[in-house]
Design a protein around this motif. Structure first.
Motif, PDB file in Angstrom:
ATOM      1  N   GLN A   1     -46.761 100.701 -24.247  1.00  0.00           N
ATOM      2  CA  GLN A   1     -46.803 100.223 -25.627  1.00  0.00           C
ATOM      3  C   GLN A   1     -45.644  99.273 -25.932  1.00  0.00           C
ATOM      4  OE1 GLN A   1     -47.049 103.317 -28.590  1.00  0.00           O
ATOM      5  NE2 GLN A   1     -48.595 104.472 -27.430  1.00  0.00           N
ATOM      6  N   THR A   2     -45.929  98.263 -26.756  1.00  0.00           N
ATOM      7  CA  THR A   2     -44.903  97.324 -27.216  1.00  0.00           C
ATOM      8  C   THR A   2     -45.075  97.145 -28.731  1.00  0.00           C
ATOM      9  OG1 THR A   2     -46.306  95.365 -26.992  1.00  0.00           O
ATOM     10  CG2 THR A   2     -45.040  96.046 -25.026  1.00  0.00           C
ATOM     11  N   PRO A   3     -44.093  96.552 -29.387  1.00  0.00           N
ATOM     12  CA  PRO A   3     -44.281  96.265 -30.821  1.00  0.00           C
ATOM     13  C   PRO A   3     -45.514  95.396 -31.064  1.00  0.00           C
ATOM     14  CG  PRO A   3     -41.967  96.047 -30.240  1.00  0.00           C
ATOM     15  CD  PRO A   3     -42.705  96.246 -28.953  1.00  0.00           C
ATOM     16  N   GLU A   4     -45.767  94.454 -30.150  1.00  0.00           N
ATOM     17  CA  GLU A   4     -46.920  93.556 -30.302  1.00  0.00           C
ATOM     18  C   GLU A   4     -48.238  94.315 -30.160  1.00  0.00           C
ATOM     19  OE1 GLU A   4     -43.374  91.452 -29.703  1.00  0.00           O
ATOM     20  OE2 GLU A   4     -44.280  92.872 -28.270  1.00  0.00           O
ATOM     21  N   SER A   5     -48.301  95.206 -29.167  1.00  0.00           N
ATOM     22  CA  SER A   5     -49.571  95.905 -28.909  1.00  0.00           C
ATOM     23  C   SER A   5     -49.875  96.960 -29.971  1.00  0.00           C
ATOM     24  CB  SER A   5     -49.555  96.557 -27.523  1.00  0.00           C
ATOM     25  OG  SER A   5     -48.664  97.665 -27.484  1.00  0.00           O
ATOM     26  N   THR A   6     -48.835  97.491 -30.603  1.00  0.00           N
ATOM     27  CA  THR A   6     -49.042  98.553 -31.594  1.00  0.00           C
ATOM     28  C   THR A   6     -48.999  98.050 -33.029  1.00  0.00           C
ATOM     29  OG1 THR A   6     -46.660  99.031 -31.644  1.00  0.00           O
ATOM     30  CG2 THR A   6     -48.009 100.308 -30.088  1.00  0.00           C
ATOM     31  N   GLY A   7     -48.422  96.850 -33.223  1.00  0.00           N
ATOM     32  CA  GLY A   7     -48.248  96.345 -34.586  1.00  0.00           C
ATOM     33  C   GLY A   7     -47.105  97.025 -35.330  1.00  0.00           C
ATOM     34  N   LEU A   8     -46.283  97.791 -34.611  1.00  0.00           N
ATOM     35  CA  LEU A   8     -45.146  98.489 -35.224  1.00  0.00           C
ATOM     36  C   LEU A   8     -43.869  97.667 -35.061  1.00  0.00           C
ATOM     37  CD1 LEU A   8     -45.540 102.196 -34.006  1.00  0.00           C
ATOM     38  CD2 LEU A   8     -45.729 101.395 -36.358  1.00  0.00           C
ATOM     39  N   LYS A   9     -42.971  97.754 -36.052  1.00  0.00           N
ATOM     40  CA  LYS A   9     -41.640  97.187 -35.861  1.00  0.00           C
ATOM     41  C   LYS A   9     -41.000  97.890 -34.665  1.00  0.00           C
ATOM     42  CE  LYS A   9     -38.717  96.376 -39.302  1.00  0.00           C
ATOM     43  NZ  LYS A   9     -37.751  97.402 -39.528  1.00  0.00           N
TER      44      LYS A   9
ATOM     45  N   TRP B   1     -36.113  95.328 -28.874  1.00  0.00           N
ATOM     46  CA  TRP B   1     -37.122  95.688 -29.874  1.00  0.00           C
ATOM     47  C   TRP B   1     -36.443  96.204 -31.145  1.00  0.00           C
ATOM     48  CZ3 TRP B   1     -40.644  99.203 -26.308  1.00  0.00           C
ATOM     49  CH2 TRP B   1     -41.328  98.391 -25.402  1.00  0.00           C
TER      50      TRP B   1
ATOM     51  N   GLU C   1     -34.969  92.469 -39.405  1.00  0.00           N
ATOM     52  CA  GLU C   1     -35.972  92.376 -40.472  1.00  0.00           C
ATOM     53  C   GLU C   1     -35.578  93.254 -41.663  1.00  0.00           C
ATOM     54  OE1 GLU C   1     -40.711  93.338 -41.002  1.00  0.00           O
ATOM     55  OE2 GLU C   1     -40.000  92.766 -39.005  1.00  0.00           O
TER      56      GLU C   1
END
Length: 595
Positions: free
Chosen positions: A181-189, A256, A263
């Protein structure tokens, strides 16, 4: 020149002439409401020096001031207090001297004066920022801005705790349960994604502990023998040894988190001039320890560990280097402080914004740096603050029961929207204007509620209460600012280029009280800087707003028929608005032009 400065000079001359006595300071306080007067001189310090009657001393000084000082109209003495009535002309002339100053109250930097470094935030890279971090960031940022406004150069910094066993726990859980999992794949910060795995590690760890206890181990044994903690410890050893795979994972996951933090900082409205990382600084103090050993400041125990004995200073023995040569937190903090001054040679002091559970740590740190002979160590300050609690109780990161900073800011915006819509004053606003306004009100409510409390106190945060449009809240003050801007927009005449003479003007009592409150602003900034207390700015602003609203309700502004008075009252309203804006800027709070 303020009324205090003017009177001090004249009272010093009066005491010299009347009693042949030189005094350095004159003590003033606000006149109690039941007595006539604009400012009160405390006579008691003179009574001790002159061994006289306070009533007699007060009357002599009062008569001298009335006869010799144009600004003093009359006086009365109550016990050891000289209540002085100041002329309207003084206040009008004072107002004229400041009305065009956009940054009234802010002092200019003194050439060659040493800078102050303010440290705040200083998070761990294994979880997102939470409610406690919000108080830390708001306090640190505001104190930095206040010190800057008091006339000093300021550097804002943080140290990021990016190494250690807690970081390895998140890394290990991601390896085991992350499935790439990555921030991009999960949509999570990124900070939230990493934080989720920190919680996941704790769940797994607790399960293993319970299994081992069921097999007959004690709780202490189970905590040490659980496979997850052993694996995390092994990962830490590999990291310290520079294992390429572990270091690569560490860099990736930390990035990450850094992206997520940035942000949050942007949304919260705080910034930094420099960043320090524990992974770079944890070894910095080692050479200082060697220097301290040679100077006899530190001592080595038979097992090779290095300590400092502070028992004669009322503290205890403190380890600064483990027997295996590895650094402890104290070593790191010693090295980091020294490195910061090397990086910024003009730094003459530092403020550490850290919770009160670290009070003892900073006593020891500051004392060690003094013993090492650094002159700037005399100007170190621990901005110790109490924890933030919620109506629902304390937060626990490992169990995932924290109030996330991003979620809280969103909730505050939503609460501001709901309350604003209920009040029904949003006609004519575009969707974008509404969105911006709700965020301004929501964040203003959050920041003001946090900062109006003395930093040292533990506080209960109540989101609903903070967005109240009445009382000592951010939205109440923002609403008053917006009301003033509305007055300025409706003033269809030139009020900016006119300066009215103090000789010709007689002031309404409410005008005079308002000017007196504005006049206090520079002194409040200096006091807030000296005491590292944004609460002094917050509560001053509330008092100013209360005074303006009393003025607004009792005195006609745009409906006044005398043009000179109308111009003056609009000018005065504008100055109050500017002072609110400048005060709120020091708290990191924006003010809306319309509400």
């Amino acid at each position: 020149m303020t009324v205090q400065e003017t009177l001090t000079k004249h009272i010093q001359v009066a005491v010299q002439n009347l009693f042949d006595l030189q005094i350095e300071k004159v003590e003033f306080q606000a006149t109690r409401r039941e007595f006539e007067g604009d400012i009160t001189m405390v006579v008691f310090p003179l009574v001790k020096l002159l061994k006289g009657n306070p009533l007699e001393i007060g009357n002599k000084i009062g008569n001298y001031l009335v006869e010799n000082v144009a600004e003093v109209e009359k006086f009365n003495v109550v016990a050891g207090f000289l209540n002085i009535v100041i002329s309207d002309a003084f206040y009008v002339n004072f107002f004229n001297s400041i009305k065009d100053q956009e940054t009234f109250g802010y002092a200019s930097p003194v050439e060659g004066e040493k800078a102050i470094m303010v440290e705040y935030s200083s998070p761990n890279t294994n979880k997102p920022l939470h409610l406690g971090h919000i108080r830390n960031n708001l306090l640190g940022y505001s104190v930095a801005e206040i010190i800057k406004a008091s006339g000093k150069k300021v550097y804002k910094t943080q140290i990021i705790n990016d190494r250690g066993i807690h970081i390895c726990k998140s890394m290990l859980a991601w390896q085991k349960f992350g499935n790439g999992q990555t921030p991009e794949s999960t949509g999570l910060k990124g900070d939230k994604l990493v934080g989720n795995f920190y919680v996941e590690f704790d769940k797994q760890y607790k399960k293993e502990i319970n299994d081992l206890i069921a097999q007959g181990k004690t709780e202490d044994e189970a905590k040490k023998l659980a496979p997850s903690i052993l694996e995390a410890q092994e990962m830490l050893r590999k990291w310290e040894a520079g294992d390429e795979e572990v270091v690569a994972l560490w860099k990736k996951m930390n990035q990450w988190v850094y992206d997520g933090f940035e942000e949050t900082y942007k949304n919260l409205g705080v910034d930094f001039d420099s960043y320090y990382y524990e992974s770079n600084t944890y070894l910095l103090g080692k050479e200082v320890v060697q220097f301290g050993l040679e100077k006899g400041i530190f001592e080595k125990d038979p097992d090779g560990s290095v300590w400092i004995d502070l028992t004669e200073d009322g503290l205890d023995r403190k380890i600064v280097l483990r027997s295996d040569g590895t650094a402890v937190y104290m070593t790191q903090d010693i090295g980091t402080a020294i490195q910061r001054v090397k990086d910024n040679p003009d730094v003459g002091g530092m403020v550490y914004t850290v919770g009160n559970e670290q009070d003892y740590h900073f006593k020891v740190l500051f004392l060690i740096l003094k013993k090492l002979g650094f002159d700037w160590a005399e100007h170190l300050y621990h901005l110790s603050y109490g924890m933030v609690e919620l109506p629902s109780g304390k937060m626990k990161s490992r169990e995932g029961t924290v109030v996330d900073a991003d979620d809280l800011m969103s909730e505050m915006t939503e609460t501001a929207q709901r309350i604003s819509e209920e009040l029904g004053k949003l006609d004519g606003y575009s969707t974008d204007e509404k969105t911006k306004l709700f965020k301004t009100i929501g964040l203003g409510a959050l920041k003001y509620y946090m900062l109006k409390v003395d930093p040292k106190k533990t506080m209960m945060f109540n989101p609903e209460e903070s967005v109240d449009f009445n009382g000592n809240t951010g939205p109440f003050i923002q609403y008053t600012y917006a009301r003033i801007q509305s007055i300025l927009r409706k003033a269809d005449f030139d009020y900016t280029s006119v300066t009215l003479s103090g000789v010709e003007m007689s002031l309404h009592e409410k005008e005079k009280e308002l000017i007196k409150q504005v006049q206090l602003f520079p002194e409040v900034i200096q006091n807030a800087a000296a005491n590292y207390s944004p609460a002094l700015i917050a509560n001053y602003t509330y008092d100013l707003v209360k005074e303006f609203n009393s003025f607004y309700q009792n005195v006609s502004i745009l409906g006044e028929t005398d043009m000179d008075k109308k111009i003056f009252r609009v000018q005065l309203s504008k100055m109050v608005g500017l002072t609110i804006k400048n005060a709120f800027r020091l708290l990191g709070i924006q003010v809306p032009e319309r509400m």
